[in-house]
Scaffold this motif. Structure first.
Motif, PDB file in Angstrom:
ATOM      1  N   LYS A 215      18.240 -74.579  29.303  1.00 35.70           N
ATOM      2  CA  LYS A 215      18.132 -75.496  28.107  1.00 35.70           C
ATOM      3  C   LYS A 215      17.624 -76.827  28.267  1.00 35.70           C
ATOM      4  N   PRO A 216      16.356 -76.862  27.867  1.00 31.61           N
ATOM      5  CA  PRO A 216      15.381 -78.010  27.837  1.00 31.61           C
ATOM      6  C   PRO A 216      16.141 -79.287  27.331  1.00 31.61           C
ATOM      7  N   ILE A 217      16.204 -80.464  27.836  1.00 26.36           N
ATOM      8  CA  ILE A 217      16.815 -81.698  27.023  1.00 26.36           C
ATOM      9  C   ILE A 217      15.571 -82.619  26.800  1.00 26.36           C
ATOM     10  N   ILE A 218      15.554 -83.080  25.785  1.00 27.78           N
ATOM     11  CA  ILE A 218      14.261 -84.021  25.282  1.00 27.78           C
ATOM     12  C   ILE A 218      15.040 -85.394  24.940  1.00 27.78           C
ATOM     13  N   VAL A 219      14.624 -86.169  25.689  1.00 27.34           N
ATOM     14  CA  VAL A 219      15.252 -87.656  25.536  1.00 27.34           C
ATOM     15  C   VAL A 219      13.992 -88.626  24.915  1.00 27.34           C
ATOM     16  N   PHE A 220      14.651 -89.237  23.740  1.00 34.82           N
ATOM     17  CA  PHE A 220      13.785 -90.000  23.187  1.00 34.82           C
ATOM     18  C   PHE A 220      14.432 -91.137  22.255  1.00 34.82           C
ATOM     19  N   SER A 221      13.737 -92.015  21.712  1.00 31.68           N
ATOM     20  CA  SER A 221      14.392 -93.423  21.276  1.00 31.68           C
ATOM     21  C   SER A 221      14.577 -92.987  19.834  1.00 31.68           C
ATOM     22  N   LEU A 222      15.784 -93.270  19.351  1.00 31.98           N
ATOM     23  CA  LEU A 222      16.140 -92.841  17.897  1.00 31.98           C
ATOM     24  C   LEU A 222      15.860 -94.219  17.020  1.00 31.98           C
ATOM     25  N   ASP A 223      15.530 -95.196  17.865  1.00 31.50           N
ATOM     26  CA  ASP A 223      15.366 -96.418  17.023  1.00 31.50           C
ATOM     27  C   ASP A 223      13.823 -96.503  16.624  1.00 31.50           C
ATOM     28  N   GLU A 224      12.970 -95.470  17.078  1.00 31.50           N
ATOM     29  CA  GLU A 224      11.608 -95.577  16.506  1.00 31.50           C
ATOM     30  C   GLU A 224      11.404 -94.869  15.092  1.00 31.50           C
ATOM     31  N   PRO A 225      11.212 -95.256  14.116  1.00 33.76           N
ATOM     32  CA  PRO A 225      11.196 -94.881  12.615  1.00 33.76           C
ATOM     33  C   PRO A 225      10.240 -93.441  12.964  1.00 33.76           C
ATOM     34  N   GLY A 226      10.902 -92.535  12.219  1.00 35.60           N
ATOM     35  CA  GLY A 226      10.256 -91.104  12.312  1.00 35.60           C
ATOM     36  C   GLY A 226       9.953 -90.576  13.647  1.00 35.60           C
ATOM     37  N   GLY A 227      10.801 -90.952  14.646  1.00 43.57           N
ATOM     38  CA  GLY A 227      10.650 -90.719  16.016  1.00 43.57           C
ATOM     39  C   GLY A 227      10.980 -88.952  16.273  1.00 43.57           C
ATOM     40  N   PHE A 228      12.214 -88.704  15.489  1.00 45.58           N
ATOM     41  CA  PHE A 228      12.651 -87.254  15.523  1.00 45.58           C
ATOM     42  C   PHE A 228      11.891 -86.473  15.023  1.00 45.58           C
ATOM     43  N   ARG A 229      11.307 -86.645  13.855  1.00 46.95           N
ATOM     44  CA  ARG A 229      10.395 -85.755  13.457  1.00 46.95           C
ATOM     45  C   ARG A 229       9.030 -85.607  14.181  1.00 46.95           C
ATOM     46  N   GLY A 230       8.489 -86.703  14.670  1.00 46.15           N
ATOM     47  CA  GLY A 230       7.554 -86.834  15.524  1.00 46.15           C
ATOM     48  C   GLY A 230       7.557 -86.115  16.813  1.00 46.15           C
ATOM     49  N   ILE A 231       8.669 -86.245  17.391  1.00 44.66           N
ATOM     50  CA  ILE A 231       9.029 -85.613  18.720  1.00 44.66           C
ATOM     51  C   ILE A 231       8.841 -84.018  18.724  1.00 44.66           C
ATOM     52  N   LEU A 232       9.532 -83.534  17.446  1.00 51.11           N
ATOM     53  CA  LEU A 232       9.432 -82.268  17.307  1.00 51.11           C
ATOM     54  C   LEU A 232       8.040 -81.486  16.996  1.00 51.11           C
ATOM     55  N   ALA A 233       7.158 -82.355  16.665  1.00 52.18           N
ATOM     56  CA  ALA A 233       5.699 -82.173  16.364  1.00 52.18           C
ATOM     57  C   ALA A 233       4.867 -82.133  17.667  1.00 52.18           C
ATOM     58  N   GLY A 234       5.694 -82.881  18.622  1.00 49.79           N
ATOM     59  CA  GLY A 234       4.837 -83.031  19.978  1.00 49.79           C
ATOM     60  C   GLY A 234       4.318 -84.145  20.000  1.00 49.79           C
ATOM     61  N   GLU A 235       4.552 -85.285  19.365  1.00 49.72           N
ATOM     62  CA  GLU A 235       4.113 -86.596  19.261  1.00 49.72           C
ATOM     63  C   GLU A 235       4.992 -87.593  19.776  1.00 49.72           C
ATOM     64  N   GLY A 236       4.430 -88.730  19.945  1.00 51.77           N
ATOM     65  CA  GLY A 236       5.335 -89.772  20.349  1.00 51.77           C
ATOM     66  C   GLY A 236       5.585 -89.660  21.941  1.00 51.77           C
ATOM     67  N   THR A 237       6.505 -90.772  22.517  1.00 54.52           N
ATOM     68  CA  THR A 237       6.920 -90.792  23.963  1.00 54.52           C
ATOM     69  C   THR A 237       8.248 -90.293  23.922  1.00 54.52           C
ATOM     70  N   TYR A 238       8.395 -89.622  25.016  1.00 55.55           N
ATOM     71  CA  TYR A 238       9.688 -88.747  25.224  1.00 55.55           C
ATOM     72  C   TYR A 238       9.367 -88.480  26.753  1.00 55.55           C
ATOM     73  N   THR A 239      10.982 -87.929  27.280  1.00 51.68           N
ATOM     74  CA  THR A 239      10.963 -87.226  28.412  1.00 51.68           C
ATOM     75  C   THR A 239      11.644 -85.743  28.382  1.00 51.68           C
ATOM     76  N   ARG A 240      11.057 -85.000  28.900  1.00 54.68           N
ATOM     77  CA  ARG A 240      11.618 -83.615  28.809  1.00 54.68           C
ATOM     78  C   ARG A 240      12.142 -83.315  30.241  1.00 54.68           C
ATOM     79  N   VAL A 241      13.483 -82.861  30.057  1.00 56.42           N
ATOM     80  CA  VAL A 241      14.333 -82.522  31.306  1.00 56.42           C
ATOM     81  C   VAL A 241      14.303 -81.068  31.327  1.00 56.42           C
ATOM     82  N   GLN A 242      13.782 -80.411  32.419  1.00 57.74           N
ATOM     83  CA  GLN A 242      13.502 -78.946  32.601  1.00 57.74           C
ATOM     84  C   GLN A 242      13.735 -78.604  33.989  1.00 57.74           C
ATOM     85  N   GLY A 243      13.719 -77.149  34.069  1.00 56.73           N
ATOM     86  CA  GLY A 243      13.603 -76.758  35.408  1.00 56.73           C
ATOM     87  C   GLY A 243      12.714 -76.949  36.229  1.00 56.73           C
TER      88      GLY A 243
END
Length: 243
Positions: A215-243
């Protein structure tokens, strides 16, 4: 983002994990209504894409079991108090989401029928299918387990495609970026590396459970406005934890 300006996402069902501290804003304690409303709007923006959303919210803004135990309180009692704190946070988030006309259900691992539903997996899945946001409260219902572990457990049970962990920083770093200017952010990192280097993404039980179920874990900043929606679209800065 597509050519017509519409946000596209490949995710159909996700779990958002946030800490209780994320709800207290600039306060040192409790719920900060403007912050709760801002996060609710972030969730609504993703819900509007047709994504089915589960949430797990910590309780550290009200009471943290480990902290209580460290001050001499019996650990089991302290953990149950922490679970009740998560229910309070869940109800606060439910109120904010429903004020935005997002149908929401608070589902508790500890039965308390007058304020929320008991956890029944099939019923929770049905709520998601009906496009209701499901907020899972009271952790796993057991002491000695964190809300990180509860989030990973529920993500697996609900068949979520990924766990999105909203934090104060925009990903996973090799050391605290607030203390060290030379801290380096990972674009991707393996579950085993998170455990070996003690990177603090989630506790070891949660990471192991995510790893064992891929189950992948995507770590991102919740303080960034529009961040959650952007991350789901593959945009913005984040870290993906995976196998």
């Amino acid at each position: 983002m597509s050519a017509d300006g519409e946000t596209k996402t490949t995710y159909k069902r996700v779990l958002l994990k946030i800490s209780g501290e994320a709800l207290m804003g600039t306060q040192g304690y409790g719920l900060h209504p403007p912050t709760v409303d801002r996060i609710a709007k972030e969730v609504k923006s993703v819900h509007d894409l047709g994504v089915e959303i589960c949430m797990v919210i910590g309780g550290g803004n009200i009471f943290r079991g480990l902290a209580g135990a460290a001050q001499g309180m019996e650990r089991t009692t302290a953990d149950y108090m922490g679970m009740l704190a998560t229910v309070m946070n869940a109800l606060g988030m439910q109120a904010a989401l429903e004020a935005l006309n997002v149908n929401t259900r608070v589902i508790s691992a500890i039965p308390m029928d007058q304020v929320c539903e008991p956890y029944i997996r099939r019923r929770a899945v049905r709520h998601l299918e009906k496009k209701r946001v499901c907020i899972f409260a009271a952790g796993t219902g057991n002491p000695y387990f964190t809300t990180d572990t509860a989030a990973t457990l529920r993500a697996n049970e609900m068949g979520c495609e990924a766990i999105f962990k909203g934090t104060k920083v925009d990903g996973v770093y090799d050391k605290d970026p607030k203390k060290f200017d030379d801290a380096k952010r990972y674009d991707t990192v393996s579950y085993d590396e998170v455990l070996q280097k003690n990177l603090g993404v989630m506790d070891a039980s949660a990471i192991a459970l995510a790893r064992d179920n891929n189950k992948p874990i995507i770590v991102f900043s919740l303080d960034e406005p529009g961040g959650f929606r952007g991350i789901l679209a593959g945009e913005g800065t984040y870290t993906r934890v995976q196998g």
